[in-house]
Scaffold this motif. Sequence first.
Motif, PDB file in Angstrom:
ATOM      1  N   PHE A 183      73.724   7.529  72.897  1.00  0.00           N
ATOM      2  CA  PHE A 183      73.777   7.687  71.446  1.00  0.00           C
ATOM      3  C   PHE A 183      74.144   9.126  71.109  1.00  0.00           C
ATOM      4  O   PHE A 183      74.028  10.036  71.929  1.00  0.00           O
ATOM      5  CB  PHE A 183      72.422   7.345  70.817  1.00  0.00           C
ATOM      6  N   ASP A 184      74.578   9.335  69.901  1.00  0.00           N
ATOM      7  CA  ASP A 184      74.775  10.655  69.320  1.00  0.00           C
ATOM      8  C   ASP A 184      74.113  10.678  67.956  1.00  0.00           C
ATOM      9  O   ASP A 184      74.041   9.642  67.278  1.00  0.00           O
ATOM     10  CB  ASP A 184      76.261  10.985  69.161  1.00  0.00           C
ATOM     11  N   CYS A 185      73.644  11.858  67.576  1.00  0.00           N
ATOM     12  CA  CYS A 185      73.098  12.038  66.242  1.00  0.00           C
ATOM     13  C   CYS A 185      74.138  12.727  65.366  1.00  0.00           C
ATOM     14  O   CYS A 185      74.596  13.829  65.701  1.00  0.00           O
ATOM     15  CB  CYS A 185      71.817  12.870  66.283  1.00  0.00           C
ATOM     16  N   GLN A 186      74.512  12.066  64.275  1.00  0.00           N
ATOM     17  CA  GLN A 186      75.418  12.677  63.312  1.00  0.00           C
ATOM     18  C   GLN A 186      74.552  13.351  62.264  1.00  0.00           C
ATOM     19  O   GLN A 186      73.866  12.699  61.483  1.00  0.00           O
ATOM     20  CB  GLN A 186      76.334  11.641  62.688  1.00  0.00           C
ATOM     21  N   CYS A 187      74.570  14.690  62.282  1.00  0.00           N
ATOM     22  CA  CYS A 187      73.614  15.460  61.487  1.00  0.00           C
ATOM     23  C   CYS A 187      74.142  15.739  60.089  1.00  0.00           C
ATOM     24  O   CYS A 187      75.350  15.940  59.889  1.00  0.00           O
ATOM     25  CB  CYS A 187      73.307  16.792  62.176  1.00  0.00           C
ATOM     26  N   PRO A 188      73.265  15.805  59.088  1.00  0.00           N
ATOM     27  CA  PRO A 188      73.667  16.247  57.755  1.00  0.00           C
ATOM     28  C   PRO A 188      74.068  17.712  57.795  1.00  0.00           C
ATOM     29  O   PRO A 188      73.702  18.443  58.728  1.00  0.00           O
ATOM     30  CB  PRO A 188      72.419  16.018  56.910  1.00  0.00           C
ATOM     31  N   GLU A 189      74.793  18.149  56.810  1.00  0.00           N
ATOM     32  CA  GLU A 189      75.297  19.514  56.775  1.00  0.00           C
ATOM     33  C   GLU A 189      74.152  20.518  56.883  1.00  0.00           C
ATOM     34  O   GLU A 189      73.134  20.395  56.216  1.00  0.00           O
ATOM     35  CB  GLU A 189      76.079  19.756  55.490  1.00  0.00           C
ATOM     36  N   GLY A 190      74.349  21.504  57.756  1.00  0.00           N
ATOM     37  CA  GLY A 190      73.361  22.560  57.923  1.00  0.00           C
ATOM     38  C   GLY A 190      72.406  22.338  59.075  1.00  0.00           C
ATOM     39  O   GLY A 190      71.736  23.267  59.506  1.00  0.00           O
ATOM     40  N   PHE A 191      72.327  21.101  59.585  1.00  0.00           N
ATOM     41  CA  PHE A 191      71.409  20.806  60.676  1.00  0.00           C
ATOM     42  C   PHE A 191      72.188  20.608  61.977  1.00  0.00           C
ATOM     43  O   PHE A 191      73.342  20.170  61.970  1.00  0.00           O
ATOM     44  CB  PHE A 191      70.570  19.568  60.356  1.00  0.00           C
ATOM     45  N   SER A 192      71.563  20.944  63.076  1.00  0.00           N
ATOM     46  CA  SER A 192      72.221  20.879  64.377  1.00  0.00           C
ATOM     47  C   SER A 192      71.204  20.525  65.443  1.00  0.00           C
ATOM     48  O   SER A 192      70.033  20.281  65.160  1.00  0.00           O
ATOM     49  CB  SER A 192      72.905  22.217  64.699  1.00  0.00           C
ATOM     50  N   GLY A 193      71.663  20.562  66.698  1.00  0.00           N
ATOM     51  CA  GLY A 193      70.811  20.160  67.801  1.00  0.00           C
ATOM     52  C   GLY A 193      71.015  18.700  68.123  1.00  0.00           C
ATOM     53  O   GLY A 193      71.510  17.913  67.304  1.00  0.00           O
ATOM     54  N   ARG A 194      70.655  18.312  69.308  1.00  0.00           N
ATOM     55  CA  ARG A 194      70.885  16.937  69.738  1.00  0.00           C
ATOM     56  C   ARG A 194      70.224  15.937  68.801  1.00  0.00           C
ATOM     57  O   ARG A 194      70.735  14.845  68.562  1.00  0.00           O
ATOM     58  CB  ARG A 194      70.370  16.740  71.165  1.00  0.00           C
ATOM     59  N   PHE A 195      69.062  16.302  68.231  1.00  0.00           N
ATOM     60  CA  PHE A 195      68.318  15.397  67.363  1.00  0.00           C
ATOM     61  C   PHE A 195      68.314  15.866  65.909  1.00  0.00           C
ATOM     62  O   PHE A 195      67.451  15.466  65.130  1.00  0.00           O
ATOM     63  CB  PHE A 195      66.883  15.249  67.879  1.00  0.00           C
TER      64      PHE A 195
END
Length: 596
Positions: A183-195
């Motif tokens: 899986f991959d996490c598609q992050c909202p703007e401004g957030f990062s990291g695998r989760f």
Amino acid sequence: MNLKLLFFCLVFAVLLLQVESKQKHKDKNGPPERNGKRGKHGMRDKKRLKYKDIVEDIIFAASLDDDDDDDQGNMDWLLDLQEPEGRCNPNPCQNDGVCEEKGRRGYKCDCPKPFKGRKCEKRPRICRRGKCGRGECVLTSTPPFYECKCKEPFQPPDCKVVAVCEPNPCKNGGQCIQDGNDFDCQCPEGFSGRFCHVGPDDCYVDDGETYRGVVSETDDGIDCLYWNSHFILEGGADPFNSFEDKDGLGPHNFCRNPDGEPRPWCFYRRGRRLLWDYCDVAQCLQTTEVVPTGDPQPTSRPAETTPPTAVVTEKEPAVKPTDPSITPGDPSAPKQFLTCGMPQPKKAFTRIFGGLKVSPGAIPWQVSVQERPKNSISPHRPICGGVLISSCWVLTAAHCIDKSKELQVVMGSLSLDRVEPTAQTVEVESSIVHENYRETPEAVYNDIALLRLKGTDGFCANETQYVKTACLPDAQLPDGTECTISGWGATETSEYGSNHLLEADVLLIGQEKCSEPKVYGKVLDNSMFCAGYLQGGVDSCQGDSGGPLTCKENNTSVVHGLVSWGDKCGSKNKPGVYTRVTEFLNWIKSKMQASP
């Protein structure tokens, strides 16, 4: 046999070269570069664990293996060395075991749980392979003394059941995108990291010593190990005690900088090997007093070998090695070197490479002996270690001295690859090699030398928190005493080693044991002794030639040996051989007194 044995042999050097060379290509003073390839979801491709990697990893075996038992090897020789004369006085039982006398010369140790063994020296290997299925086993200070941290998509409590995106592992509104068992996490703007767990304000100030954010990946995207991972703590630390957290460490895997690196870092694992790297955390654009938060502040964690002391952030200004205006006879002059063997380390932290990364001020008598051709303008090159015993005198190994070269010593510094503000560099005025020094194909005899430093009226090195003297011994110590060796490993025949000063603990081995045919036989004489571990291992191979072997006596560090020679490195029945300083006390004093 290499008579000029350069401790930091191949096994240890390869590991360090791999780690050290990696750091040379990184920006140590700024945020990490973010120019990697991007995957199909717009995220940078990193070395993140995939489902296939997890199931093929030998550490994440699905069941317990017979080859990973509690056997700690045959340590009878070590127990014999440490046998007390008074049975229960002193107490031979380790880890708070209670000693009970049995018969005329016997005793029995009543061991507290979970320790066992003749002297309560053994502890169960709690995190045996397969204990946590497809997850990381971490140690805790309360029963059952471990906890499983599953690798997604494996689910708690036993990390054996696979569930992709259910429940959603992505934080802060991140969207979980399934790709088979990955899986991959598609992050909202401004957030990062695998989760998507790293917020937009997560950054570090200065060198990141105060960083308390939640980044938990290296520059290459490798998951950090938990600070209470058994890979870190089972190497000699006591996971069953707890202490108050002072450096932001605890039962989490967030990046930290507890030991003065240029920026936050963490441990990671490659197979069974423990490595470290800087983290994928940004440097704050503006210096601010606001420290990012987000990690739960633990009240306790499994203890390391030595708990960190209070954080000290100030840096001591550089000092001149010699100040002609100050003389020992001047009543207004600062008192210098009135005590010996009393370090004032800033903080202690274990960087586990089979040796320990030394904290500032912990071994202030260690010096780097450096040489260059006479009348040359080329830079000096580190060749050996040495130990400061007074303001103007350094002890080292005789085999380090080349009369055709000019020497200098650098003290108060932990690194060889950069100039530190605490360092003092002093030229060597003269070197005195022992008159009976000799080398044979089998051994090195009377391997000791004195370096007289350049100065004025007996004032050469300046005492600081980072520059102090070690004490000379009064008498030999019992076999089995634990002592410390230190060094960088860069020597006259090899450039390999660590740029940062390292230390390791070794045991004094009796002359009779070391003179057995399977060890060194009859080549040893009273000018030398053995220390290390007869079963082998890198611990006995750390330190530069000429560097100190110091032992604690009444909380004072006393130099009992100088790194001299050995057969191979870390091999079974081939411990390191050291110059016995007690045999040369009269020689040392006579040379120092005779020198003008």
